[in-house]
Structure formats: structure tokens, C-alpha cells
Design an enzyme around this catalytic site. Structure first.
Site, short mmCIF file in Angstrom:
data_model
loop_
_atom_site.label_atom_id
_atom_site.label_comp_id
_atom_site.label_asym_id
_atom_site.label_seq_id
_atom_site.Cartn_x
_atom_site.Cartn_y
_atom_site.Cartn_z
N GLU A 42 0.87 -1.17 0.00
CA GLU A 42 0.00 0.00 0.00
C GLU A 42 0.92 1.23 0.00
O GLU A 42 1.81 1.32 0.84
CB GLU A 42 -0.87 -0.01 1.27
N ARG A 267 5.08 -12.62 9.74
CA ARG A 267 5.81 -11.41 9.37
C ARG A 267 7.13 -11.35 10.13
O ARG A 267 7.32 -12.01 11.14
CB ARG A 267 4.98 -10.16 9.59
N LYS A 277 4.14 0.88 9.82
CA LYS A 277 4.30 2.13 9.07
C LYS A 277 3.77 3.32 9.85
O LYS A 277 4.29 4.42 9.73
CB LYS A 277 3.60 2.01 7.71
P1 ATP Z 1 1.50 -1.82 8.20
O1 ATP Z 1 0.55 -2.80 8.87
O2 ATP Z 1 2.64 -1.38 9.03
O3 ATP Z 1 0.79 -0.68 7.54
P2 ATP Z 1 1.32 -3.46 5.95
O4 ATP Z 1 1.52 -4.90 6.17
O5 ATP Z 1 -0.09 -3.01 5.88
O6 ATP Z 1 2.14 -2.65 7.02
P3 ATP Z 1 1.65 -3.24 3.14
O7 ATP Z 1 2.16 -2.13 2.33
O8 ATP Z 1 0.20 -3.58 3.02
O9 ATP Z 1 2.04 -2.97 4.64
O10 ATP Z 1 2.52 -4.54 2.89
C1 ATP Z 1 2.82 -5.06 1.62
C2 ATP Z 1 3.17 -6.50 1.76
O11 ATP Z 1 4.30 -6.64 2.62
C3 ATP Z 1 2.04 -7.28 2.37
O12 ATP Z 1 1.87 -8.50 1.65
C4 ATP Z 1 2.48 -7.52 3.78
O13 ATP Z 1 1.95 -8.70 4.27
C5 ATP Z 1 4.00 -7.57 3.64
N1 ATP Z 1 4.64 -7.16 4.90
C6 ATP Z 1 4.46 -6.01 5.58
N2 ATP Z 1 5.18 -6.01 6.72
C7 ATP Z 1 5.84 -7.19 6.76
C8 ATP Z 1 6.72 -7.81 7.70
N3 ATP Z 1 7.10 -7.18 8.82
N4 ATP Z 1 7.20 -9.03 7.41
C9 ATP Z 1 6.84 -9.66 6.28
N5 ATP Z 1 6.01 -9.14 5.36
C10 ATP Z 1 5.49 -7.94 5.59
MG MG Z 2 -1.48 -3.69 4.49
#
Ligand code: ATP
Ligand code: MG
Length: 569
Positions: A42, A267, A277
Site C-alpha cells: 500500500e 511477518r 508504518k
Molecule cells: P502496516 O501494517 O505497518 O501498515 P502493511 O503490512 O499493511 O504494514 P503493506 O504495504 O500492506 O504494509 O505490505 C505489503 C506486503 O508486505 C504485504 O503483503 C504484507 O503482508 C508484507 N509485509 C508487511 N510487513 C511485513 C513484515 N514485517 N514481514 C513480512 N512481510 C510484511
Molecule cells: Mg497492508
């Protein structure tokens, strides 16, 4: 030379449960032998090391199985998304070494198709327009132990629903006044299945679609559709989506469209690091760090600026593997992977961070010698270079003690040490200022020890680094430590947040440093080992007139120590 930043040369031989599933699907021909994954960020922040795990997994599986991986921006939420984030994400995935070829997609490009599919569900009697407020929706939802209640709007007729949904889309209703919801089961054991929201009204401009839309799809509704449109085979996501999978499946089944398989993995969490984020944004917005690419940040742009190589990050992701259990990885392991790579690839140079002037009394005034120094003992092809030696030198303040304790083998009055690639020198006396600080040393050198060995076989216990004072270039060096003092930064007292655990000593700036003259025309972001001090990288603030280096990591390998302790137990 082989392209070292091509991860396709690093075919993963180890197996994990996701690769096992993919291999099995290839064997049975489930997807006609196709493997197609996607990385779906995102665009509401910069990518971090956790994303790297997901990127290496998705692109890595595609590479291992001769498949494809898309880069897809999951830009369904207009309020927090920005072009700046899109640009940085593209740069970071590329830098990590991955290639999506011509498959760069935006979920917002699918809004029309998503809308049509929503209309389909309404026509099938599987979705309805609901007038409950957000609070009421929550109240009606029930709890884990109690079933929910049907919305009073649940039994609206199909024609009325179609009319209201069209008018929602046309902007006739204010934000929050109506939603489109799937009609599933308000008593379902899984709360996500209790008539989940598909669309909400939001009169907000979108970074790509502008003012075209005032209804926006929820993540759960949109994500499977995006995967379906792109004919993804394996939709890999993190564990918190495990209990959203029934809904993912329900939407695709209800529509009767192409249906990928969702697979969840744990994760990445790292000690001394926050990865959400929202928290990273707070660090940036409240000025705790100097931007998303501050070298202390776990963002890929921060790590790049700090001196991390993409190879080191990929190797870390391969070593940690993937599994189904949430755990926290030791920061020391990440730094271990970093050192392993930098040790192989970095040129060695000499730098003095806290200089102490040395005058070699018996060295001819005005004479300069060019001595041979090895660029990288790990890589003979890196060759040698010349470093100047003269009568006035700098050494590290720490390498001299007037009254040395036992086991201090470096320079002290009357003691002889080796200067790396040069000569033995012996300290004659230390000059002090009026407050008793040592400001200069007088030494003598032994011309017979040129290159580092004494013909008479006498030994010294220590080799130290040095610079020729008149030839040295001045530099600023930024030393970094963990951004947080606690392994788990979220472990904060009642009423405080993670920012109370920020490390006040995470950045130390040294402005009176010197480096070898060979570093005169360094390229930004190039990486070096400063002998005996650690790995350093040219910061993007560096200019021709003012060199600036970041300490990427010290030489001390905590991870190797931890492993040694474990095997000794
Ligand atoms: P946040 O919850 O902090 O906003 P997010 O998971 O929503 O982070 P996205 O931009 O939606 O962030 O993530 C893109 C991809 O990266 C998704 O498939 C997510 O599952 C993966 N991802 C995000 N953080 C991690 C992590 N700490 N370890 C492994 N994969 C991750
Ligand atoms: Mg997300």
C-alpha cells in the site's frame, strides 16, 4: 564480471512450506504449471526490512519456479496514499535486485471492474446497502462469544439496493451515511464473515483517480479481485490475514471468477526495531529521525544510505526463511549477514576518527614515501594502492595510553608497535597541553622494518592504523547505534508509547576525522572498510569539499559470539 545484484543467480535450494505447496501444485498441474505471485504494497509509507522478506519471498518463488511476480500498488485507500511513496517503493524493489518487467499495476485501475462485480453481487442478492453508522455496525456485529444481529436494512429489495448503490457512487450521500455490505451470516463464528463492508463513502481525492470516485472498496473486498484479475496463482500474505481467508474465498466463489490460493506466513519482527508504518511515520513526522531515509531507520532507503547492500538483505531473508509462527529475529543476525557480504566486497582503507598527532623525529623533514597497501585481502583481484607516509602522522587517540593497564598492547611511552603497511615506531614521549591532555606524541621509526617486519626477528604485539597528516582528507563521520534501547520498543510504561524507548545515543557525529587521500573522488553510497573500525559508506550529504561517512556496522560480530556460546553449552 557476473552481475552480483541479480538475485536470479541465487536460486533458493532450501525449501519452506510455501515452496512445498508451489512445487506440489506444479507437479499436479493445478495451475497448468504456472506460478504467478505479486508483491502488493500500500503506498502509504516507505518499504522496510519486513517488506524485504515479502519481496524476496514473492519474487524469489517466481524466480525459482520460472514464474512471474507483479508489483502491484494496493492503492484502495485515498486518504494516506501519495506519489512520493509510489516512487520510493519502485526504487527500493529495483534496488533489491528484482524485476517485474512490464507488470506494474495499480489496484485503482480496477475500480470500474470492482464496481461491476459489486453490482453483480447485489443482483444475486448477496450484497445490500446499509444505513447503519459505523458505531452501529460495530454494535450489531456481536463478539467472539456472541452472535451478531441482522442489520434492519439487510432485507432491502434488489432494485432498491441497486438504486441506492448507484446513488452512493454518484455522490448523493455524505461520508459515512451508507455502506455496501456482503450478505453472509451475522452468526458466523468468524467475525470477518458477519456481513462485512465492501464499500464506504469517502469524498476524497485519490492520487491516481482524482475525484472520479467517492466510494472506495475495503481491503478484503478488493484484494482477491486484484489477485483474480491478474491471474495470480499463489496470493502470499502475512498471518494476520489467516482469518480473512474464508472471506477472500467467499467473494471469489460468490462471483464465480478465477480463484487464486491465499497462503499466510509469519511477518518479520526484529529486535530494537519498530516496523509498523504508522510508527515509522510518527518517527518521521515528529522529527525523532531526519526523514524516511535516515540511516537509523529500518526502511530500505535508510538501510541503503547506511551502507547495506542488497545482497546482504537478500541473504538475510534467505537465512531467516518463512514459517507460520510469529517470532522476533535478533538484529545481530541481520548485522552478521551484512558483515559477511561487506567483508567480501569492501575495499579496505585507513581512517582516523579521533586523531592524535604523531611526529616521527628521525624521519627526514619533507620526505614522502608511497607505500603499498592491500585493497581487499579477501579478494586478490582488488589489487593494491599507494598510501603516503611522512614525518607527521595521525593515529587514533584510543591507540595510545600513557599508563597502560595489563593487556593494553598498543602504543605507550617506550613501547614499539607496527604501523600497518609501514614501519615499527616507538614512542619517545607525550606532549601535554596546560590542562594535562595529551596533544601530540614524539616517536622514532626503524627504517629496517619497512613493510612491517624486523630483519632481526623482534616482534611487536600490536598493529595500528595511521594516516600521513599533511595528506589526509578531513571528513565527518556519523556513528549509529540501535534506534531503541529496548529489544522490544513497544515495551513502554503505562501511558507512554514506543518513543520513550528511543536511544538518545543512536547518532554520534564526529567532525574532526581524517581519511586516506585515495578517497578524494569517492562516489556517493560507496562502501569501505575502515581498517580496525568497521564498515563505512559515503553518505548522500557528502560533497567534494566535505566528505561525510556513515558507519554501517562495526567489525565486532555479536552473532558469531552468540553462536559460539550456544555450541559451547
Ligand atoms: P502496516 O501494517 O505497518 O501498515 P502493511 O503490512 O499493511 O504494514 P503493506 O504495504 O500492506 O504494509 O505490505 C505489503 C506486503 O508486505 C504485504 O503483503 C504484507 O503482508 C508484507 N509485509 C508487511 N510487513 C511485513 C513484515 N514485517 N514481514 C513480512 N512481510 C510484511
Ligand atoms: Mg497492508
Amino acid at each position: 564480471m557476473a552481475d552480483s545484484n541479480n538475485p536470479k543467480n541465487e536460486k533458493e535450494t532450501r525449501r519452506d512450506f510455501i515452496r512445498d505447496i508451489v512445487a506440489e501444485d506444479c507437479k499436479t498441474g493445478k495451475w497448468q504449471g504456472r506460478v504467478h505471485t505479486r508483491f502488493p504494497p500500500e503506498p502509504n509509507g516507505y518499504l522496510h526490512i519486513g517488506h524485504a522478506k515479502s519481496i524476496c519471498l514473492n519474487f524469489g518463488i517466481a524466480a525459482d519456479f520460472n514464474g512471474k511476480c507483479n508489483l502491484r500498488f494496493d492503492d484502495t485507500n485515498p486518504e494516506k496514499e501519495e506519489q512520493e511513496y509510489v516512487d520510493s517503493i519502485i526504487e527500493d524493489v529495483k534496488w533489491l535486485g528484482w524485476d517485474w518487467e512490464d507488470r506494474l499495476y495499480f489496484a485503482s485501475d480496477y475500480f470500474d471492474q470492482m464496481y461491476e462485480w459489486a453490482v453483480d453481487l447485489v443482483k444475486k442478492g448477496k450484497a445490500f446497502v446499509c444505513d447503519l453508522t459505523a458505531d452501529e455496525v460495530t454494535q450489531y456485529r456481536g463478539t467472539l462469544t456472541q452472535p451478531g444481529k441482522n442489520s434492519p436494512y439487510r432485507d432491502r429489495g434488489i432494485e432498491e439496493n441497486l438504486d441506492l448503490f448507484t446513488r452512493m457512487k454518484n455522490g448523493e450521500f455524505p461520508d459515512g451515511s451508507k455502506t455496501l455490505r456482503a450478505k453472509i451470516d451475522m452468526a458466523h463464528a468468524n467475525l470477518n464473515m458477519r456481513d462485512p463492508i465492501m464499500y464506504r463513502i469517502l469524498h476524497a481525492g485519490h492520487h491516481r483517480t482524482g475525484d472520479k470516485w467517492c466510494i472506495y472498496p475495503t481491503y478484503d473486498w478488493a484484494h482477491g479481485l486484484e489477485d483474480s484479475i491478474e491471474q495470480i496463482t499463489h496470493s502470499i500474505c502475512t498471518l494476520e490475514f489467516e482469518n480473512h481467508r474464508p472471506l477472500y474465498d467467499w467473494y471469489l466463489d460468490a462471483l464465480g471468477i478465477y480463484h487464486p490460493r491465499q497462503i499466510e506466513f509469519a511477518r518479520l519482527n526484529l529486535t530494537y526495531t519498530v516496523m509498523s508504518k504508522r510508527k515509522l511515520l510518527k518517527l518521521v513526522q515528529d522529527g525523532f529521525v531526519k526523514g524516511w531515509n535516515d540511516p537509523r531507520m529500518p526502511t530500505l532507503s535508510g538501510m541503503r544510505r547506511r551502507g547495506y547492500s542488497p545482497e546482504a538483505i537478500r541473504s538475510f531473508c534467505a537465512i531467516i526463511g518463512v514459517n507460520k509462527f510469529n517470532s522476533t529475529i535478533d538484529m545481530a543476525l541481520l548485522e552478521h549477514c551484512l558483515r559477511e557480504d561487506l567483508n567480501k566486497t569492501s575495499h579496505r582503507v585507513m581512517a582516523v576518527l579521533k586523531p592524535l598527532k604523531v611526529v616521527v623525529d628521525n624521519y627526514p623533514q619533507g620526505q614522502v614515501e608511497q607505500l603499498d597497501a592491500i585493497n581487499n585481502p579477501e579478494d586478490p583481484s582488488a589489487g593494491t594502492r599507494k598510501v603516503p607516509f611522512g614525518r607527521e602522522l595521525y593515529i587514533e587517540q584510543d591507540d595510545f595510553m600513557e599508563n597502560p593497564p595489563a593487556k593494553f598492547y598498543r602504543l605507550s611511552p617506550g613501547r614499539e608497535v607496527r604501523l600497518r603497511y609501514a614501519y615499527f615506531i616507538k614512542c619517545v614521549n607525550a606532549v601535554k597541553d596546560s590542562s594535562g591532555n595529551i596533544v601530540q606524541l614524539h616517536c622514532t621509526y626503524d627504517p629496517a622494518t619497512k613493510g612491517g617486519d624486523a630483519p632481526d626477528g623482534r616482534k611487536v604485539k600490536s598493529t595500528i592504523h595511521w594516516l600521513s597528516a599533511p595528506n589526509a582528507l578531513s571528513a565527518e563521520v556519523r556513528l549509529y547505534n540501535n534506534l531503541f534501547t529496548k529489544e522490544n520498543p513497544d515495551d513502554a510504561p503505562e501511558g507512554k508509547d514506543f518513543t520513550t524507548n528511543l536511544n538518545p545515543k543512536s547518532l554520534e557525529v564526529l567532525t574532526n576525522c581524517f581519511v586516506e587521500p585515495t578517497l578524494k573522488d569517492v562516489k556517493l553510497l560507496s562502501r569501505y572498510q575502515f581498517e580496525r573500525l568497521g564498515y563505512f559508506c559515503v553518505d548522500s550529504d557528502s560533497t567534494k569539499d566535505k566528505l561525510v561517512f556513515n558507519r554501517t556496522v562495526t567489525l565486532r560480530d555479536e552473532w558469531a559470539k552468540i553462536q559460539k556460546q550456544q555450541t559451547q553449552r
